[in-house]
Design a protein around this motif. Structure first.
Motif, short mmCIF file in Angstrom:
data_model
loop_
_atom_site.label_atom_id
_atom_site.label_comp_id
_atom_site.label_asym_id
_atom_site.label_seq_id
_atom_site.Cartn_x
_atom_site.Cartn_y
_atom_site.Cartn_z
N LEU A 74 0.79 -1.14 -0.08
CA LEU A 74 -0.08 0.23 0.04
C LEU A 74 0.78 1.27 0.09
CD1 LEU A 74 -2.56 -1.19 2.54
CD2 LEU A 74 -2.91 -1.00 -0.07
N ALA A 75 2.06 1.26 0.78
CA ALA A 75 2.98 2.25 0.68
C ALA A 75 3.43 2.67 -0.63
CB ALA A 75 3.88 2.19 1.71
N GLN B 298 -6.75 4.40 -6.42
CA GLN B 298 -7.85 3.80 -6.27
C GLN B 298 -7.68 2.46 -5.83
OE1 GLN B 298 -9.90 5.03 -9.93
NE2 GLN B 298 -10.97 6.56 -8.84
N LYS B 299 -6.65 1.70 -6.77
CA LYS B 299 -6.45 0.49 -6.40
C LYS B 299 -5.91 0.20 -4.98
CE LYS B 299 -3.53 -3.39 -8.20
NZ LYS B 299 -2.55 -3.95 -9.47
N GLY B 300 -5.30 1.01 -4.51
CA GLY B 300 -4.68 1.02 -2.96
C GLY B 300 -5.88 1.33 -2.13
N LEU B 301 -6.83 1.97 -2.51
CA LEU B 301 -7.98 2.48 -1.45
C LEU B 301 -8.87 1.05 -1.57
CD1 LEU B 301 -8.68 5.89 -2.20
CD2 LEU B 301 -8.16 4.97 0.12
N LYS C 101 -5.96 -2.70 10.30
CA LYS C 101 -4.60 -2.77 10.17
C LYS C 101 -4.01 -1.74 9.17
CE LYS C 101 -3.52 -7.21 12.23
NZ LYS C 101 -2.91 -8.65 11.88
N THR C 102 -4.93 -1.59 8.17
CA THR C 102 -4.45 -0.75 6.80
C THR C 102 -5.14 0.74 7.07
OG1 THR C 102 -6.42 -1.43 5.77
CG2 THR C 102 -4.28 -2.71 5.53
N ALA C 103 -5.55 1.14 8.28
CA ALA C 103 -6.00 2.43 8.51
C ALA C 103 -5.17 3.64 7.97
CB ALA C 103 -6.60 2.51 10.03
N ALA D 29 -9.59 12.56 4.57
CA ALA D 29 -8.57 12.33 5.39
C ALA D 29 -8.24 13.00 6.54
CB ALA D 29 -7.20 12.49 4.23
N LEU D 30 -8.57 14.18 6.67
CA LEU D 30 -8.44 15.03 7.99
C LEU D 30 -8.92 14.35 9.15
CD1 LEU D 30 -7.10 17.25 9.67
CD2 LEU D 30 -8.95 18.63 8.70
N LEU D 31 -10.20 14.02 8.77
CA LEU D 31 -11.27 13.48 9.84
C LEU D 31 -10.61 12.01 10.31
CD1 LEU D 31 -13.80 13.83 11.24
CD2 LEU D 31 -15.23 12.68 9.49
N MET D 32 -10.14 11.37 9.24
CA MET D 32 -9.92 9.99 9.57
C MET D 32 -8.65 10.02 10.61
SD MET D 32 -10.17 8.36 5.69
CE MET D 32 -9.14 6.75 6.13
N SER D 33 -7.66 11.09 10.18
CA SER D 33 -6.27 11.04 10.89
C SER D 33 -6.59 11.62 12.23
CB SER D 33 -5.49 12.24 10.25
OG SER D 33 -6.10 13.46 10.30
N LYS D 34 -7.61 12.38 12.63
CA LYS D 34 -8.11 12.67 13.86
C LYS D 34 -8.77 11.38 14.59
CE LYS D 34 -8.92 17.90 13.03
NZ LYS D 34 -10.07 18.69 12.93
N ASP D 35 -9.57 10.86 13.99
CA ASP D 35 -10.38 9.64 14.53
C ASP D 35 -9.45 8.57 15.18
OD1 ASP D 35 -12.87 10.97 14.31
OD2 ASP D 35 -13.23 9.77 12.32
N TYR D 36 -8.21 8.21 13.91
CA TYR D 36 -7.44 7.38 14.48
C TYR D 36 -6.20 7.68 15.17
CZ TYR D 36 -9.75 4.13 10.98
OH TYR D 36 -10.70 3.75 10.41
N GLY D 37 -6.02 8.88 15.34
CA GLY D 37 -5.05 9.62 16.08
C GLY D 37 -3.49 9.56 15.40
N PHE D 38 -3.86 9.86 14.18
CA PHE D 38 -2.40 9.98 13.40
C PHE D 38 -2.04 11.43 13.11
CE2 PHE D 38 -4.46 6.31 10.88
CZ PHE D 38 -3.87 5.29 11.85
N ALA D 39 -1.28 11.73 14.35
CA ALA D 39 -0.97 13.43 14.37
C ALA D 39 -0.25 13.88 13.37
CB ALA D 39 -0.30 13.53 15.80
N ASP D 40 0.75 13.03 12.72
CA ASP D 40 1.70 13.52 11.85
C ASP D 40 0.90 13.54 10.28
OD1 ASP D 40 1.12 10.70 11.79
OD2 ASP D 40 2.95 10.31 10.35
#
Length: 659
Positions: free
Chosen positions: A43-44, A66-69, A76-78, A108-119
């Motif tokens: 995915l990376a 789109q293939k990655g999504l 685990k892939t969040a 993406a911003l909402l997901m980063s907040k929900d999952y706690g991905f500060a970076d």
């Protein structure tokens, strides 16, 4: 220069910078590696490949993202899903599909907040700033960039602050606030020097040099460009080296040092052609070099340089502005080289290409906006241009009168002899042709000036009026806050003024959105209408539904005028339903309609747009329609179609457009 730096801004927020210069061979090896890699690595790789191809092969970039999504289906892939979503926002932003870009950045911003991905939160916030910047929403862009800077200072490291400081400086740079821009660019440069970011320092030096030129400090700007050019060469960033070299050459041309500009431009042309880096930008360098040789009256070298551009304009037909300037340079060189036939040929090509870029519809829209916002300075410039045209036409008329008078005199003096008569007649014909050519060139040149003037008006509306209205709204809101406790009528009046200014901004954005597109896909239209419906949901309890048939999505693009008319019809019908129907549900649909009876298969396609509500309805015979319905019918007529409105008491209303 703005688009060039947008690329770098995305590169400097943590995405894989190595891929901006990676060869195609390395990309192919990554595709192979993805086939056997584990989930997170694969995915990376998809994200990095997608980001690389955004600036090279956009459709391939979209395919990888789109293939990655599709493969991010487990918790685990969040992290990968959030990164891919943000990069998809970058894809749409670079393509100019700003509604979709905003959607994916916010997601993406909402997901980063929900999952706690500060970076990732700082990156997504920066992406929203970039998207707003590209749309001319400078205040919103500044807010997002300052927020991203605060997030990085809270969760990140000090060495990353330079990215957001640089972005803030670029916003002030676009707003023509050179002093503020320099303040932030210098802060970014200080961080990059402190942390020895040798790859980033030349970018800051170039930004600072651009603002110094705007302030008229050419000496200091030259110093910055020379240092940046040397550093870019030292770190091996050839693309940036060529850009800095081109900018330095342009500075020399502005300061009448053509002899210094010529070898630099030649170096850029030879270097890009040899390395195959940024070859599409060679056309601009060729134009500048030809101009330098023309100024030195070295027409032989000018024509020789322009010869190199013949293959490039075939190879990069999308570079329309540069190609039109190339045609103009070829025309000028040939006129000066006593080849008016070829000069006229390329002059007409240049004007025709500029006409295709700035269509008559865009010109009319620009003129309407010009009147609406009373841009007196631009009106004055257009008046001066028209006066120049009148003077030139008068000169041409006088010359024509002189020619025909000479011809009449020659006929009256036929007694001088047959040979003299023939010679005089031939001379008169030649003078007449020259006069006609000059007349045509005068009209073409004036038309070119008018087109350029309208372009500047459009750019001023986009860059200045939007920010000024935003400032007005902000000032009114501050005034309301300062008048807390004042009479309700006063605060209500201020609120209505603020709402009107906000609506004017939306109308301006819609118009510029349509003006900046040669055609509008159904996907573009769907995103625009969905965005409008989402805003309507916020201010009402009505349940909205918007459906587009699959067969329409696959096959149709509308012109900018058609797309704008469809959007305005839907907007007016939905607003009417919200105001008068008391409906709880409004449905909008777009589908294909059967061709009218008597037309053969394949002649064309009819489309149907329906806006349906379940409101209280009205008596068709007792209701008189206002300007809104008249506007809907006028737009339907412009589309080559018609509108039917049906309503029943307590059963609701249907507005049906077929075109």
């Amino acid at each position: 220069m703005k688009c060039f730096f947008c690329v770098f801004l995305f590169l400097f927020i943590g995405l894989s910078t190595v891929f901006s210069q990676a060869p195609q061979k390395k990309m192919d090896s990554l595709v192979q590696a993805a086939k056997t890699a584990n989930d997170s690595t694969r995915l990376a790789i998809y994200n990095d490949l997608g980001f690389y191809y955004i600036f090279n092969e956009p459709e391939k970039a979209k395919s990888f993202l789109q293939k990655g999504l599709r493969e991010t289906t487990t918790p685990k892939t969040a992290y990968s899903k959030t990164r891919l979503t943000n990069t998809l926002g970058i894809y749409y932003d670079v393509q100019g599909v700003y509604d979709s870009a905003q959607f994916y950045f916010k997601k993406a911003l909402l997901m980063s907040k929900d999952y706690g991905f500060a970076d990732l939160e700082a990156r997504c916030t920066n992406g929203l700033g970039m998207s707003n910047w590209n749309q001319g929403n400078y205040q919103n862009a500044l807010d997002y960039f300052f927020e991203a800077l605060a997030l990085n200072r809270k969760y990140g490291t000090p060495d990353k602050d330079d990215t957001y400081l640089n972005n803030i400086g670029l916003i002030y740079q676009d707003m023509n606030m050179a002093d503020k821009a320099l303040e932030y660019h210098q802060k970014a440069l200080a961080i990059r020097r402190e942390y020895k970011k040798t790859k980033d320092i030349p970018v800051s030096l170039n930004n600072i040099a651009i603002n110094l030129q705007d302030k008229g400090d050419f000496k200091e700007a030259e110093k910055m460009l020379v240092e940046g050019r040397n550093l870019a060469k030292e770190v091996g960033n050839q693309d940036l080296y060529f850009d800095l070299t081109h900018t330095l050459a342009s500075l020399y041309q502005k300061t009448n040092r053509t002899d210094l500009a010529i070898p630099l431009l030649q170096e850029v042309i030879d270097g890009r052609l040899a390395t195959k880096i940024g070859v599409h930008r060679v056309i601009t360098s060729i134009n500048n070099l030809a101009e330098a040789y023309i100024l030195k009256n070295n027409l032989k070298e000018a024509l020789k340089v322009l010869k190199k551009g013949e293959n490039l304009i075939q190879q990069f037909p999308e570079q329309k502005v540069s190609i039109s300037e190339y045609y103009y340079a070829v025309s000028q060189a040939n006129f000066l080289n006593n080849d008016p036939e070829k000069g006229n040929e390329y002059f007409i090509k240049a004007i025709a290409l500029r006409d295709s870029i700035f269509s008559q519809q865009n010109a009319e829209n620009t003129a309407a906006l010009e009147t609406k916002f009373n841009i007196s300075e631009k009106e004055r410039a257009l008046a001066e241009t028209r006066a120049n045209l009148a003077e030139r036409e008068l000169e041409v008329e006088q010359k024509n009168n002189l020619i025909f008078g000479s011809l009449g005199l020659a006929l009256l003096l036929g007694l001088i002899g047959y040979l003299f008569y023939k010679q005089q007649k031939l001379k008169n014909r030649q003078l007449q042709k020259e006069s006609e050519l000059k007349t045509a060139l005068a009209k073409i040149a004036t038309q070119n000036q008018l087109q350029e003037q309208r372009l500047r008006i459009s750019r001023d509306l986009h860059d200045n009026i939007g920010s000024q209205l935003t400032f007005i709204i902000s000032s009114i809101d501050n005034l309301k806050y300062g008048l807390e406790g004042a009479a309700t009528s006063v605060t209500d009046k201020l609120g209505r003024i603020s709402e009107f200014a906000s609506q004017t901004i939306y109308e301006l954005r819609d118009t510029i959105w349509a003006m900046n597109k040669t055609d509008i896909s159904v996907e573009d239209l769907q995103a625009r209408i969905s965005n409008f419906i989402e805003k309507a949901k916020v201010s009402s309890d009505v349940n909205f539904q918007f459906d587009v048939a699959e067969n329409v999505l696959r096959e149709k693009h509308f012109t900018s005028v058609e797309g704008m008319n469809i959007y305005r019809i839907i907007q007016e019908a939905v607003n009417n339903a919200l105001k008068y129907s008391e409906a709880t549900q409004i449905q909008v649909s777009l589908s294909k309609a059967p061709l009218p009876v008597g037309e053969g298969s394949g002649v064309g396609t009819s489309f149907k747009v329906e806006i349906t509500d379940n409101g209280k309805g009205f008596d068709m015979e007792k209701t008189s329609f206002g300007n809104g319905i008249a506007n809907i019918k006028k737009r339907a007529k412009d589309l080559g179609g018609n509108v039917a409105i049906t309503s029943e008491i307590d059963r609701g209303t249907v507005v049906r457009l077929i075109f």
